[in-house]
Design a protein around this motif. Structure first.
Motif, PDB file in Angstrom:
ATOM      1  N   LEU A 140       4.801   6.564  -6.866  1.00  0.00           N
ATOM      2  CA  LEU A 140       5.530   7.569  -6.087  1.00  0.00           C
ATOM      3  C   LEU A 140       6.845   7.924  -6.759  1.00  0.00           C
ATOM      4  CD1 LEU A 140       4.938   6.342  -2.415  1.00  0.00           C
ATOM      5  CD2 LEU A 140       3.854   8.265  -3.577  1.00  0.00           C
ATOM      6  N   LEU A 141       7.503   6.944  -7.379  1.00  0.00           N
ATOM      7  CA  LEU A 141       8.730   7.236  -8.114  1.00  0.00           C
ATOM      8  C   LEU A 141       8.465   8.155  -9.301  1.00  0.00           C
ATOM      9  CD1 LEU A 141      10.392   3.705  -8.128  1.00  0.00           C
ATOM     10  CD2 LEU A 141      11.236   5.726  -6.942  1.00  0.00           C
ATOM     11  N   LEU A 142       7.249   8.087  -9.843  1.00  0.00           N
ATOM     12  CA  LEU A 142       6.873   8.942 -10.970  1.00  0.00           C
ATOM     13  C   LEU A 142       6.307  10.284 -10.520  1.00  0.00           C
ATOM     14  CD1 LEU A 142       5.101   6.232 -13.166  1.00  0.00           C
ATOM     15  CD2 LEU A 142       7.390   7.172 -13.490  1.00  0.00           C
ATOM     16  N   SER A 143       6.305  10.534  -9.197  1.00  0.00           N
ATOM     17  CA  SER A 143       5.728  11.746  -8.604  1.00  0.00           C
ATOM     18  C   SER A 143       4.216  11.812  -8.795  1.00  0.00           C
ATOM     19  CB  SER A 143       6.389  13.018  -9.173  1.00  0.00           C
ATOM     20  OG  SER A 143       7.768  13.036  -8.870  1.00  0.00           O
ATOM     21  N   LYS A 144       3.579  10.673  -8.972  1.00  0.00           N
ATOM     22  CA  LYS A 144       2.114  10.585  -9.009  1.00  0.00           C
ATOM     23  C   LYS A 144       1.662  10.299  -7.582  1.00  0.00           C
ATOM     24  CE  LYS A 144       0.116  10.256 -12.556  1.00  0.00           C
ATOM     25  NZ  LYS A 144      -0.540  11.225 -13.461  1.00  0.00           N
ATOM     26  N   TYR A 145       1.666  11.345  -6.752  1.00  0.00           N
ATOM     27  CA  TYR A 145       1.545  11.160  -5.311  1.00  0.00           C
ATOM     28  C   TYR A 145       0.174  10.659  -4.870  1.00  0.00           C
ATOM     29  CZ  TYR A 145       5.933  13.725  -5.195  1.00  0.00           C
ATOM     30  OH  TYR A 145       7.222  14.116  -5.395  1.00  0.00           O
TER      31      TYR A 145
ATOM     32  N   ARG B  39      -2.203   9.055  -6.482  1.00  0.00           N
ATOM     33  CA  ARG B  39      -2.421   7.684  -6.910  1.00  0.00           C
ATOM     34  C   ARG B  39      -1.513   6.727  -6.127  1.00  0.00           C
ATOM     35  NH1 ARG B  39      -2.376   6.878 -13.298  1.00  0.00           N
ATOM     36  NH2 ARG B  39      -3.328   8.943 -13.014  1.00  0.00           N
ATOM     37  N   GLY B  40      -0.274   7.143  -5.903  1.00  0.00           N
ATOM     38  CA  GLY B  40       0.651   6.300  -5.151  1.00  0.00           C
ATOM     39  C   GLY B  40       0.237   6.117  -3.704  1.00  0.00           C
ATOM     40  N   TYR B  41      -0.192   7.195  -3.046  1.00  0.00           N
ATOM     41  CA  TYR B  41      -0.633   7.082  -1.650  1.00  0.00           C
ATOM     42  C   TYR B  41      -1.855   6.184  -1.532  1.00  0.00           C
ATOM     43  CZ  TYR B  41       2.397  11.124  -0.793  1.00  0.00           C
ATOM     44  OH  TYR B  41       3.471  11.969  -0.699  1.00  0.00           O
ATOM     45  N   ALA B  42      -2.796   6.314  -2.484  1.00  0.00           N
ATOM     46  CA  ALA B  42      -4.004   5.495  -2.440  1.00  0.00           C
ATOM     47  C   ALA B  42      -3.668   4.009  -2.556  1.00  0.00           C
ATOM     48  CB  ALA B  42      -4.958   5.921  -3.557  1.00  0.00           C
ATOM     49  N   LEU B  43      -2.793   3.663  -3.504  1.00  0.00           N
ATOM     50  CA  LEU B  43      -2.428   2.261  -3.680  1.00  0.00           C
ATOM     51  C   LEU B  43      -1.585   1.748  -2.515  1.00  0.00           C
ATOM     52  CD1 LEU B  43      -1.587   2.324  -7.498  1.00  0.00           C
ATOM     53  CD2 LEU B  43      -3.499   1.133  -6.410  1.00  0.00           C
TER      54      LEU B  43
ATOM     55  N   TRP C  11      -3.974   1.092   0.299  1.00  0.00           N
ATOM     56  CA  TRP C  11      -4.761  -0.080  -0.068  1.00  0.00           C
ATOM     57  C   TRP C  11      -3.972  -1.362   0.174  1.00  0.00           C
ATOM     58  CZ3 TRP C  11      -3.446  -3.738  -3.654  1.00  0.00           C
ATOM     59  CH2 TRP C  11      -4.435  -4.673  -3.974  1.00  0.00           C
ATOM     60  N   GLU C  12      -2.687  -1.358  -0.195  1.00  0.00           N
ATOM     61  CA  GLU C  12      -1.840  -2.541   0.011  1.00  0.00           C
ATOM     62  C   GLU C  12      -1.767  -2.922   1.487  1.00  0.00           C
ATOM     63  OE1 GLU C  12       1.176  -5.504   0.042  1.00  0.00           O
ATOM     64  OE2 GLU C  12      -0.210  -4.846  -1.516  1.00  0.00           O
ATOM     65  N   ILE C  13      -1.573  -1.941   2.335  1.00  0.00           N
ATOM     66  CA  ILE C  13      -1.429  -2.235   3.770  1.00  0.00           C
ATOM     67  C   ILE C  13      -2.739  -2.766   4.344  1.00  0.00           C
ATOM     68  CG2 ILE C  13      -1.012  -1.186   6.026  1.00  0.00           C
ATOM     69  CD1 ILE C  13       0.887   0.760   4.631  1.00  0.00           C
ATOM     70  N   ILE C  14      -3.857  -2.129   4.000  1.00  0.00           N
ATOM     71  CA  ILE C  14      -5.151  -2.532   4.566  1.00  0.00           C
ATOM     72  C   ILE C  14      -5.554  -3.922   4.088  1.00  0.00           C
ATOM     73  CG2 ILE C  14      -7.615  -1.993   4.619  1.00  0.00           C
ATOM     74  CD1 ILE C  14      -6.823   0.974   4.459  1.00  0.00           C
TER      75      ILE C  14
END
Length: 270
Positions: free
Chosen positions: A52-57, A59-63, A66-69
């Motif tokens: 998300l810091l790299l604006s790779k939204y 991919r960032g949202y998916a990970l 995934w972390e929360i689940i």
């Protein structure tokens, strides 16, 4: 096939290979130099944050999801709490190894991929900076208006401290702002954080500790830290981008009209 300018059909138009920024109704996306180790560290703190810091939204949202689940299903945060308090045997019993084994490879991938992407984007930024191509600095659409402007980084930090996501709204990073505010509500509700704060103000310290749900509460420090760091860094970089775009515009449109002073002569006319 070459593109040609409309004023001179025989002269090929300049082909832009790399832009360093893009201004849209949903926010300003730009390339700038980043420390790959810092990006990797945020991915280690919470998978998806580095992207998300790299604006790779996407991919960032998916990970992030995934972390929360997987973290919740494996009871990893409960295991961390019991481990830190010395209850190692309870931590072993409460962990669900079926989910925990799934957690490990994706966690490592998030760190490695964010580091690799940060290195690649730094190289791309250097090429885009040398090309210094024009990009849109203002957009007006049916839903939003966005434009390059200078903002105060301290204001972004203060708003993020109050509620994660407000700092991103301040600098018009709408996607990250909605994402951060939405998960702030989820984390606060399921962890019963605000209930614990109310009990703490009433002097019920032991009851405030008992009411907290560690599984959801341990998500909050990383979430708060990310919102503060992201809003501050992007405010600073947006200010640099504004100055760079303004400098380029003034050079191209006004520097050629510099005033030329006549040569000085002596008082005696010689």
């Amino acid at each position: 096939m070459k593109n040609f300018t409309p004023t001179n059909p025989m002269k090929p138009a300049k082909t832009v290979r790399k832009y360093k920024a893009h201004v849209s109704a949903l926010g300003t996306t730009q390339l700038h130099l980043r420390n790959p180790y810092i990006i990797a560290w945020w991915s280690a703190a919470f998978p998806g944050m580095g992207h998300l810091l790299l604006s790779k939204y996407l991919r960032g949202y998916a990970l992030y999801l995934w972390e929360i689940i997987v973290n919740s299903m494996s009871y990893l945060n409960y295991g961390l709490v019991y481990s830190f308090t010395g209850n190692i045997e309870i931590a072993k019993e409460i962990l669900d190894h079926r989910w925990l084994i799934i957690y490990i490879p994706v966690y490592i991938f998030a760190i490695w991929d964010s580091y690799r992407t940060a290195v690649d984007l730094n190289r791309t930024f250097l090429l885009a900076e040398r090309e210094n191509a024009d990009f849109n600095s203002y957009v007006i659409a049916g839903l939003e208006i966005n434009y390059l402007d200078k903002r105060r980084p301290l204001n972004a930090v203060l708003w993020s401290l109050l509620t994660p996501g407000l700092g991103q709204l301040y600098i018009h990073r709408v996607l990250t702002a909605v994402f951060a505010m939405g998960f702030s509500i989820i984390f606060m509700y399921f962890s019963k954080f605000l209930v614990a704060v109310q009990l703490l103000f009433q002097g019920e310290i032991s009851q405030a500790t008992q009411v907290l749900d560690p599984q959801w509460f341990l998500f909050m420090p990383s979430h708060y830290g990310f919102a503060i760091y992201d809003s501050y860094v992007n405010t600073v970089e947006n200010n640099k981008l504004f100055e760079s775009e303004q400098r380029k515009y003034l050079k191209e449109n006004y520097q050629q009209y510099r005033v030329k002073f006549p040569e000085s002569t002596s008082m005696n006319g010689v």
